[in-house]
Design a protein around this motif. Structure first.
Motif, PDB file in Angstrom:
ATOM      1  N   GLY A 102     117.340  99.462 103.421  1.00 60.96           N
ATOM      2  CA  GLY A 102     116.187 100.606 103.779  1.00 60.96           C
ATOM      3  C   GLY A 102     117.522 101.928 103.481  1.00 60.96           C
ATOM      4  N   VAL A 155     106.295 101.988  99.807  1.00 61.21           N
ATOM      5  CA  VAL A 155     106.932 100.860 100.987  1.00 61.21           C
ATOM      6  C   VAL A 155     106.551 100.936 102.084  1.00 61.21           C
ATOM      7  CG1 VAL A 155     109.125  99.587 101.844  1.00 61.21           C
ATOM      8  CG2 VAL A 155     109.057 100.810  99.757  1.00 61.21           C
ATOM      9  N   SER A 156     106.532 102.252 102.545  1.00 54.17           N
ATOM     10  CA  SER A 156     106.171 103.006 103.857  1.00 54.17           C
ATOM     11  C   SER A 156     104.871 102.938 104.067  1.00 54.17           C
ATOM     12  CB  SER A 156     106.154 104.508 104.205  1.00 54.17           C
ATOM     13  OG  SER A 156     106.154 104.941 104.944  1.00 54.17           O
ATOM     14  N   LYS A 157     104.033 103.172 102.614  1.00 55.92           N
ATOM     15  CA  LYS A 157     102.372 102.724 103.020  1.00 55.92           C
ATOM     16  C   LYS A 157     102.109 101.150 103.088  1.00 55.92           C
ATOM     17  CE  LYS A 157      98.308 103.948 100.423  1.00 55.92           C
ATOM     18  NZ  LYS A 157      97.968 104.957  99.453  1.00 55.92           N
ATOM     19  N   ASN A 158     102.831 100.620 101.504  1.00 52.91           N
ATOM     20  CA  ASN A 158     101.923  98.923 101.323  1.00 52.91           C
ATOM     21  C   ASN A 158     103.213  98.103 102.526  1.00 52.91           C
ATOM     22  OD1 ASN A 158     100.146  99.732  99.032  1.00 52.91           O
ATOM     23  ND2 ASN A 158     102.182 100.069  99.318  1.00 52.91           N
ATOM     24  N   LYS A 159     103.985  98.485 103.067  1.00 56.72           N
ATOM     25  CA  LYS A 159     105.142  97.164 103.727  1.00 56.72           C
ATOM     26  C   LYS A 159     105.035  95.970 103.230  1.00 56.72           C
ATOM     27  CE  LYS A 159     105.012  99.962 107.852  1.00 56.72           C
ATOM     28  NZ  LYS A 159     103.784 100.913 106.823  1.00 56.72           N
ATOM     29  N   ASN A 202     106.472  92.873 101.372  1.00 58.82           N
ATOM     30  CA  ASN A 202     107.824  91.657 101.297  1.00 58.82           C
ATOM     31  C   ASN A 202     108.866  91.936 101.154  1.00 58.82           C
ATOM     32  OD1 ASN A 202     105.021  89.717 101.820  1.00 58.82           O
ATOM     33  ND2 ASN A 202     105.242  89.228 100.350  1.00 58.82           N
ATOM     34  N   SER A 237     104.628  93.951  93.967  1.00 59.62           N
ATOM     35  CA  SER A 237     104.227  92.837  95.382  1.00 59.62           C
ATOM     36  C   SER A 237     102.677  91.789  94.445  1.00 59.62           C
ATOM     37  CB  SER A 237     102.555  94.466  95.417  1.00 59.62           C
ATOM     38  OG  SER A 237     103.474  95.779  96.177  1.00 59.62           O
ATOM     39  N   THR A 240     112.597  94.305 101.457  1.00 57.36           N
ATOM     40  CA  THR A 240     113.600  95.258 101.246  1.00 57.36           C
ATOM     41  C   THR A 240     114.032  96.381 100.343  1.00 57.36           C
ATOM     42  OG1 THR A 240     115.475  94.242 102.052  1.00 57.36           O
ATOM     43  CG2 THR A 240     114.201  94.385 103.340  1.00 57.36           C
TER      44      THR A 240
END
Length: 343
Positions: A264, A186-190, A192, A119, A194
């Protein structure tokens, strides 16, 4: 993806990871692998060269401890061309004295460190694949219940406190909590990128390179090696479960980042059942010299029963689109490599 795509493989000298590296190079990807020391990196490079791989598209980076905060930061700062990150580095051992320190922390913190580094310093990275285990999916031991079934949506309900009870539960906890850490991140930070996760069963099959030290074999290969040490009058030890071949696991990691419909998703890598008697039966049948050395046991106990009511990975198979290697070939190739010239 383009053959010029650069793929990073953490834990590059691991049992699964070395097969991944070989398959990536065969597909003309550029590969950067993390290793714990320069000696390990040079050994991996030498092994590749010994099998006629061009190492023009292979580099290694030293990451001594994946559990230390910022472990992957410098690697990603120095390699801005990485666009795929395969995180395979995680302990697979049951010979531990401190479950938290030796199993839980490296798995959980190593996963968190990888995702945070991506990230911060890898905005160009679009695909991340993490190696988990069916231990993050199924229950076992005192937590198992009669008639349970599992698929890609199932989770091992083990608690952190329960995972501290034994190395076996510690391993299950390390896989469960590391994977949950990834999905929650991934759910929290969205981000770039997958995320896809590979959940293999017991991983059999040959090493990626010739064996030079049998004492350093991975857990599943040691299991087969120990069976090969049995004497004619020894009982065949109990042992059973579900398996997959290491070459299929490596292949699945590549499909997981190449295919859009794998994004995902959790992918259960499970070919079918195995037991120790079945392994002995296959070995005695395939290698006549061993037929006189290994115990006969009770060959009928080697019959393998259908586990499709317990395990459903049809969604995974549809995404992967390739046939899995069967138990006979997986065992045959492992035995042939372990015994080598002594056969």
């Amino acid at each position: 993806m383009s053959s010029l795509t650069t793929v990073f493989v953490s834990g590059g000298t691991g049992f699964i990871a070395q097969h991944i590296v070989k398959q990536l190079l065969k597909r003309h990807y550029r590969v950067i692998a993390s290793v714990r020391s320069r000696a390990k990196g040079e050994k991996l490079r030498d092994n590749l060269q010994s099998e006629n791989f061009s190492t023009t598209n292979f580099l290694f980076e030293i990451v001594p401890d994946i559990g230390i905060k910022g472990a992957f930061d410098d690697v990603l700062k120095a390699n801005s061309d990485i666009s795929v990150f395969l995180h395979t580095a995680s302990p697979v051992t049951f010979d531990v004295t401190d479950i938290k320190k030796d199993l839980l922390d490296p798995a959980i913190e190593g996963t968190r460190n990888a995702l945070e580094a991506i990230s911060k310093y890898g905005p160009q990275i679009k695909r991340v694949v993490i190696t988990s285990s069916i231990a993050a999916i199924q229950t076992f031991g005192r937590f198992a219940k009669e008639g349970e079934s599992f698929d890609e949506n199932s989770w091992n309900p083990i608690s952190y406190e329960e995972s501290l009870e034994s190395p076996m539960y510690g391993y299950a906890g390390s896989k469960t909590f590391a994977e949950k850490t990834a999905w929650e991140y991934v759910s929290k930070n969205k981000p770039n990128f997958t995320l896809s996760v590979i959940n293999p069963a017991m991983v059999f099959g040959p090493q990626a390179f010739p064996i030079t030290n049998k004492a350093a074999l991975n857990h599943s290969s040691q299991a087969i090696s120990k069976l090969l040490e049995l004497k004619p009058n020894d009982p065949v030890p109990e042992g059973k479960g579900a398996f997959v071949d290491v070459r299929d696991v490596a292949h699945a990691h590549i499909v997981a980042f190449e295919r859009d419909d794998a994004q995902g998703k959790r992918l259960i890598l499970l070919t079918g059942p195995y037991n120790n008697q079945a392994i002995v039966n296959i070995t005695r049948e395939d290698f006549p010299t061993l037929d006189l050395i290994l115990p006969r046991g009770d060959p009928e106990k080697g019959e393998l029963h259908d586990i499709s009511k317990r395990w459903n990975n049809e969604a995974t198979k549809k995404i992967l689109g390739f046939e899995f290697i069967g138990l006979e070939k997986s065992v045959h190739d492992s035995v042939q490599q372990i015994l080598g010239d002594s056969l």
